[in-house]
Design a protein around this motif. Sequence first.
Motif, mmCIF file in Angstrom:
data_model
loop_
_atom_site.group_PDB
_atom_site.id
_atom_site.type_symbol
_atom_site.label_atom_id
_atom_site.label_comp_id
_atom_site.label_asym_id
_atom_site.label_seq_id
_atom_site.Cartn_x
_atom_site.Cartn_y
_atom_site.Cartn_z
ATOM 1 N N GLU A 9 0.846 -1.186 0.000
ATOM 2 C CA GLU A 9 0.000 0.000 0.000
ATOM 3 C C GLU A 9 0.879 1.232 0.000
ATOM 4 O OE1 GLU A 9 -2.661 2.093 3.284
ATOM 5 O OE2 GLU A 9 -3.535 0.212 2.587
ATOM 6 N N ARG A 11 0.535 5.466 0.059
ATOM 7 C CA ARG A 11 -0.341 6.620 0.231
ATOM 8 C C ARG A 11 0.397 7.894 -0.135
ATOM 9 N NH1 ARG A 11 -4.237 5.868 5.473
ATOM 10 N NH2 ARG A 11 -5.017 3.834 4.859
ATOM 11 N N LYS A 53 -7.848 4.222 -5.264
ATOM 12 C CA LYS A 53 -8.536 4.349 -3.981
ATOM 13 C C LYS A 53 -8.132 5.651 -3.303
ATOM 14 C CE LYS A 53 -9.933 0.098 -4.433
ATOM 15 N NZ LYS A 53 -11.187 -0.180 -5.041
ATOM 16 N N ILE A 54 -9.102 6.262 -2.611
ATOM 17 C CA ILE A 54 -8.877 7.494 -1.856
ATOM 18 C C ILE A 54 -9.344 7.262 -0.439
ATOM 19 C CG2 ILE A 54 -9.508 9.921 -1.604
ATOM 20 C CD1 ILE A 54 -10.158 9.941 -4.575
ATOM 21 N N TYR A 55 -8.572 7.720 0.530
ATOM 22 C CA TYR A 55 -8.967 7.679 1.936
ATOM 23 C C TYR A 55 -9.059 9.109 2.442
ATOM 24 C CZ TYR A 55 -8.718 7.185 6.974
ATOM 25 O OH TYR A 55 -8.976 7.276 8.312
ATOM 26 N N ASP A 56 -10.202 9.461 3.034
ATOM 27 C CA ASP A 56 -10.412 10.785 3.612
ATOM 28 C C ASP A 56 -10.272 10.655 5.130
ATOM 29 O OD1 ASP A 56 -11.178 13.309 4.390
ATOM 30 O OD2 ASP A 56 -13.273 13.081 3.814
ATOM 31 N N MET A 61 -13.728 7.792 5.561
ATOM 32 C CA MET A 61 -14.336 7.110 4.418
ATOM 33 C C MET A 61 -13.285 6.721 3.382
ATOM 34 S SD MET A 61 -17.632 6.945 4.928
ATOM 35 C CE MET A 61 -18.302 6.668 3.319
ATOM 36 N N HIS A 62 -13.581 5.636 2.699
ATOM 37 C CA HIS A 62 -12.770 5.175 1.575
ATOM 38 C C HIS A 62 -13.589 5.357 0.310
ATOM 39 C CE1 HIS A 62 -9.561 3.022 3.849
ATOM 40 N NE2 HIS A 62 -10.481 3.142 4.789
ATOM 41 N N TYR A 63 -12.938 5.760 -0.768
ATOM 42 C CA TYR A 63 -13.607 6.003 -2.046
ATOM 43 C C TYR A 63 -12.836 5.315 -3.165
ATOM 44 C CZ TYR A 63 -15.816 9.852 0.512
ATOM 45 O OH TYR A 63 -16.506 10.600 1.428
ATOM 46 N N THR A 64 -13.539 5.010 -4.232
ATOM 47 C CA THR A 64 -12.932 4.499 -5.456
ATOM 48 C C THR A 64 -13.190 5.515 -6.561
ATOM 49 O OG1 THR A 64 -13.350 2.221 -4.792
ATOM 50 C CG2 THR A 64 -12.902 2.598 -7.122
ATOM 51 N N LYS A 85 -17.040 3.838 -0.154
ATOM 52 C CA LYS A 85 -17.025 2.447 0.277
ATOM 53 C C LYS A 85 -17.331 2.343 1.762
ATOM 54 C CE LYS A 85 -16.113 0.727 -3.657
ATOM 55 N NZ LYS A 85 -17.201 0.176 -4.400
ATOM 56 N N GLU A 87 -16.635 2.423 6.072
ATOM 57 C CA GLU A 87 -16.130 1.400 6.991
ATOM 58 C C GLU A 87 -16.947 1.403 8.227
ATOM 59 O OE1 GLU A 87 -11.959 1.022 7.701
ATOM 60 O OE2 GLU A 87 -11.902 -0.074 5.853
#
Length: 87
Positions: A9, A11, A53-56, A61-64, A85, A87
Motif C-alpha cells: 500500500e 499513500r 482508492k482514496i482515503y479521507d 471514508m474510503h472512495y474508489t 465504500k 467502513e
Amino acid sequence: GGQYVPGEERRETFRGIIMPIGHKDLVRAEIGTFTQYSQKIYTNGYALKVGGKIYDPASGMHYTVKQELGYGSLHPMKRYLIEAKGE
C-alpha cells in the motif's frame, strides 16, 4: 497463467474537496453512472487514476475513483466521480 505478487500500500497526500453530485452532473451523466454512494472530488491539479482508492482521514471514508469529469483547460483543477465504500 502468471503468479500473484502481493503489492504494498502506498499513500500520497494531496488536497481536494469532496462534494455531492448536483443536478447539472446528472444531466451530463450516462445512464446508470451514479449510485446513492456517488460523489465528486475536485483536486487542484493532482491527477487521480480511474480505479484508484482514496482515503479521507477527516471522515474515515474510503472512495474508489470511477471516472474523470471534464472541467476545461484554463486552469489546473481536476474533477472526478468517486464512489464511497465506507467502513
